[in-house]
Design a protein around this motif. Structure first.
Motif, PDB file in Angstrom:
ATOM      1  N   ARG A 130       5.699  -7.344  10.844  1.00 37.23           N
ATOM      2  CA  ARG A 130       5.316  -8.213   9.719  1.00 37.23           C
ATOM      3  C   ARG A 130       3.829  -8.166   9.357  1.00 37.23           C
ATOM      4  N   PRO A 131       2.908  -8.269  10.315  1.00 37.49           N
ATOM      5  CA  PRO A 131       1.486  -8.267   9.928  1.00 37.49           C
ATOM      6  C   PRO A 131       1.050  -6.958   9.267  1.00 37.49           C
ATOM      7  N   VAL A 132       1.642  -5.854   9.701  1.00 42.18           N
ATOM      8  CA  VAL A 132       1.272  -4.561   9.116  1.00 42.18           C
ATOM      9  C   VAL A 132       1.841  -4.444   7.701  1.00 42.18           C
ATOM     10  N   LEU A 133       3.068  -4.913   7.506  1.00 43.02           N
ATOM     11  CA  LEU A 133       3.642  -4.901   6.155  1.00 43.02           C
ATOM     12  C   LEU A 133       2.861  -5.817   5.219  1.00 43.02           C
ATOM     13  N   ALA A 134       2.328  -6.927   5.742  1.00 43.55           N
ATOM     14  CA  ALA A 134       1.508  -7.818   4.911  1.00 43.55           C
ATOM     15  C   ALA A 134       0.263  -7.091   4.407  1.00 43.55           C
ATOM     16  N   LEU A 135      -0.337  -6.268   5.272  1.00 46.52           N
ATOM     17  CA  LEU A 135      -1.480  -5.458   4.834  1.00 46.52           C
ATOM     18  C   LEU A 135      -1.060  -4.450   3.780  1.00 46.52           C
ATOM     19  N   ALA A 136       0.100  -3.817   4.000  1.00 43.07           N
ATOM     20  CA  ALA A 136       0.596  -2.839   3.029  1.00 43.07           C
ATOM     21  C   ALA A 136       0.855  -3.510   1.678  1.00 43.07           C
ATOM     22  N   ASP A 137       1.432  -4.708   1.701  1.00 42.81           N
ATOM     23  CA  ASP A 137       1.672  -5.433   0.453  1.00 42.81           C
ATOM     24  C   ASP A 137       0.363  -5.738  -0.257  1.00 42.81           C
ATOM     25  N   LYS A 138      -0.622  -6.189   0.504  1.00 41.15           N
ATOM     26  CA  LYS A 138      -1.931  -6.540  -0.069  1.00 41.15           C
ATOM     27  C   LYS A 138      -2.571  -5.336  -0.756  1.00 41.15           C
ATOM     28  N   GLU A 139      -2.334  -4.153  -0.195  1.00 38.40           N
ATOM     29  CA  GLU A 139      -2.935  -2.943  -0.752  1.00 38.40           C
ATOM     30  C   GLU A 139      -1.967  -2.140  -1.616  1.00 38.40           C
ATOM     31  N   ALA A 163      25.580  11.007  15.438  1.00 33.87           N
ATOM     32  CA  ALA A 163      24.388  10.157  15.539  1.00 33.87           C
ATOM     33  C   ALA A 163      23.857  10.009  14.116  1.00 33.87           C
ATOM     34  N   VAL A 164      23.518   8.802  13.742  1.00 29.42           N
ATOM     35  CA  VAL A 164      23.089   8.547  12.366  1.00 29.42           C
ATOM     36  C   VAL A 164      21.729   7.859  12.360  1.00 29.42           C
ATOM     37  N   LEU A 165      20.838   8.365  11.539  1.00 31.82           N
ATOM     38  CA  LEU A 165      19.575   7.695  11.248  1.00 31.82           C
ATOM     39  C   LEU A 165      19.608   7.308   9.778  1.00 31.82           C
ATOM     40  N   THR A 166      19.283   6.060   9.477  1.00 26.35           N
ATOM     41  CA  THR A 166      19.214   5.603   8.093  1.00 26.35           C
ATOM     42  C   THR A 166      17.770   5.708   7.632  1.00 26.35           C
ATOM     43  N   ILE A 167      17.564   6.439   6.560  1.00 22.02           N
ATOM     44  CA  ILE A 167      16.221   6.592   5.989  1.00 22.02           C
ATOM     45  C   ILE A 167      15.983   5.376   5.106  1.00 22.02           C
ATOM     46  N   MET A 168      14.880   4.670   5.356  1.00 20.09           N
ATOM     47  CA  MET A 168      14.618   3.420   4.646  1.00 20.09           C
ATOM     48  C   MET A 168      13.208   3.410   4.053  1.00 20.09           C
ATOM     49  N   VAL A 169      13.109   2.842   2.866  1.00 22.38           N
ATOM     50  CA  VAL A 169      11.836   2.749   2.150  1.00 22.38           C
ATOM     51  C   VAL A 169      11.645   1.299   1.715  1.00 22.38           C
ATOM     52  N   ARG A 170      10.435   0.860   1.761  1.00 26.00           N
ATOM     53  CA  ARG A 170      10.094  -0.509   1.332  1.00 26.00           C
ATOM     54  C   ARG A 170       8.974  -0.436   0.311  1.00 26.00           C
ATOM     55  N   GLU A 171       9.248  -0.933  -0.875  1.00 24.57           N
ATOM     56  CA  GLU A 171       8.202  -0.994  -1.903  1.00 24.57           C
ATOM     57  C   GLU A 171       7.295  -2.183  -1.605  1.00 24.57           C
ATOM     58  N   PRO A 172       6.034  -2.103  -2.025  1.00 25.57           N
ATOM     59  CA  PRO A 172       5.126  -3.240  -1.808  1.00 25.57           C
ATOM     60  C   PRO A 172       5.692  -4.496  -2.457  1.00 25.57           C
ATOM     61  N   GLN A 173       5.515  -5.612  -1.797  1.00 24.83           N
ATOM     62  CA  GLN A 173       6.041  -6.873  -2.307  1.00 24.83           C
ATOM     63  C   GLN A 173       4.907  -7.819  -2.596  1.00 24.83           C
ATOM     64  N   SER A 174       5.139  -8.715  -3.559  1.00 27.05           N
ATOM     65  CA  SER A 174       4.067  -9.614  -3.991  1.00 27.05           C
ATOM     66  C   SER A 174       3.858 -10.768  -3.032  1.00 27.05           C
ATOM     67  N   ALA A 175       4.904 -11.113  -2.247  1.00 25.40           N
ATOM     68  CA  ALA A 175       4.775 -12.199  -1.274  1.00 25.40           C
ATOM     69  C   ALA A 175       5.256 -11.681   0.053  1.00 25.40           C
ATOM     70  N   ALA A 176       4.694 -12.197   1.146  1.00 28.06           N
ATOM     71  CA  ALA A 176       5.100 -11.763   2.477  1.00 28.06           C
ATOM     72  C   ALA A 176       6.556 -12.098   2.717  1.00 28.06           C
ATOM     73  N   VAL A 177       7.224 -11.187   3.461  1.00 31.64           N
ATOM     74  CA  VAL A 177       8.642 -11.373   3.797  1.00 31.64           C
ATOM     75  C   VAL A 177       8.739 -12.286   4.998  1.00 31.64           C
TER      76      VAL A 177
END
Length: 200
Positions: free
Chosen positions: A137-146, A186-200
């Motif tokens: 969460r804290p790292v994603l918050a930085l990513a969202d901010k930037e 064996a399965v790996l799910t490829i996942m992407v997260r777009e920047p968000q305006s508010a913390a999750v």
């Protein structure tokens, strides 16, 4: 396998272009969880505090010059050979698949180069306590901010956690386990997260 993984992790500890976080047990001081992030060049928030480590894991200094800029181009991650006794063809197939997905999804014309969560592990004795989320969460918050997107390859059990944190499945990487004498895939799910305006 232990020696092979140790060699990989030591190389990453010497790379000023990765950032790693850990959680230690209060009573033992031993590492119970860790996460490794590969931030893009454009991301500034994770640049503070980068340290370089020697082969024994001791800090040997910051990865900055006198102007505060990160020095060097990162430690080139040499491609390790398959662990002794492993099937080299299957080894190559696995890492080639990861590379292919990275080339496909780690560049977005609109969003740019993403922040990559490349490794996250929690000791099974500590599962279910929210430790992984606290490392993310804290790292994603930085990513969202930037306004930086994020990317990861998820094991099936972790997909719901990543979805709660805003990641969306965009692709799948499957490996036929019968080639290794086991059943299923064996399965790996490829996942992407777009920047968000508010913390999750």
């Amino acid at each position: 396998m232990r020696a092979w993984h140790a060699s990989r992790i030591r190389g990453r500890f010497r790379d000023p272009y990765t950032q790693q976080f850990k959680v230690t047990g209060a009573s033992t001081g031993s590492v119970v969880a860790f996460a490794k992030w590969d931030p893009p060049e454009a991301m500034k928030g994770l640049r503070e505090g980068f340290m370089i480590y020697d082969e024994e894991g001791r800090e040997i200094g910051t990865a900055r010059d006198e102007d505060g800029k990160i020095v060097g181009g990162g430690v080139a991650q040499k491609k390790l050979k398959a662990p002794e006794g492993a099937d080299e063809v299957l080894y190559e197939e696995f890492f080639d698949g990861l590379k292919r997905m990275g080339e496909k999804w780690k560049t977005d014309e609109k969003l740019g180069t993403p922040l990559v969560l490349s490794i996250i592990c929690t000791d099974p004795a500590y599962h279910g306590r929210g430790i992984a989320a606290s490392l993310i969460r804290p790292v994603l918050a930085l990513a969202d901010k930037e306004h930086i997107p994020a990317y990861l390859e998820a094991l099936p059990l972790a997909v719901p956690l990543y979805q709660r944190l805003g990641f969306k499945p965009v692709d799948r990487l499957e490996y036929d386990l019968t080639k290794a004498g086991r059943d299923g895939k064996a399965v790996l799910t490829i996942m992407v997260r777009e920047p968000q305006s508010a913390a999750v």
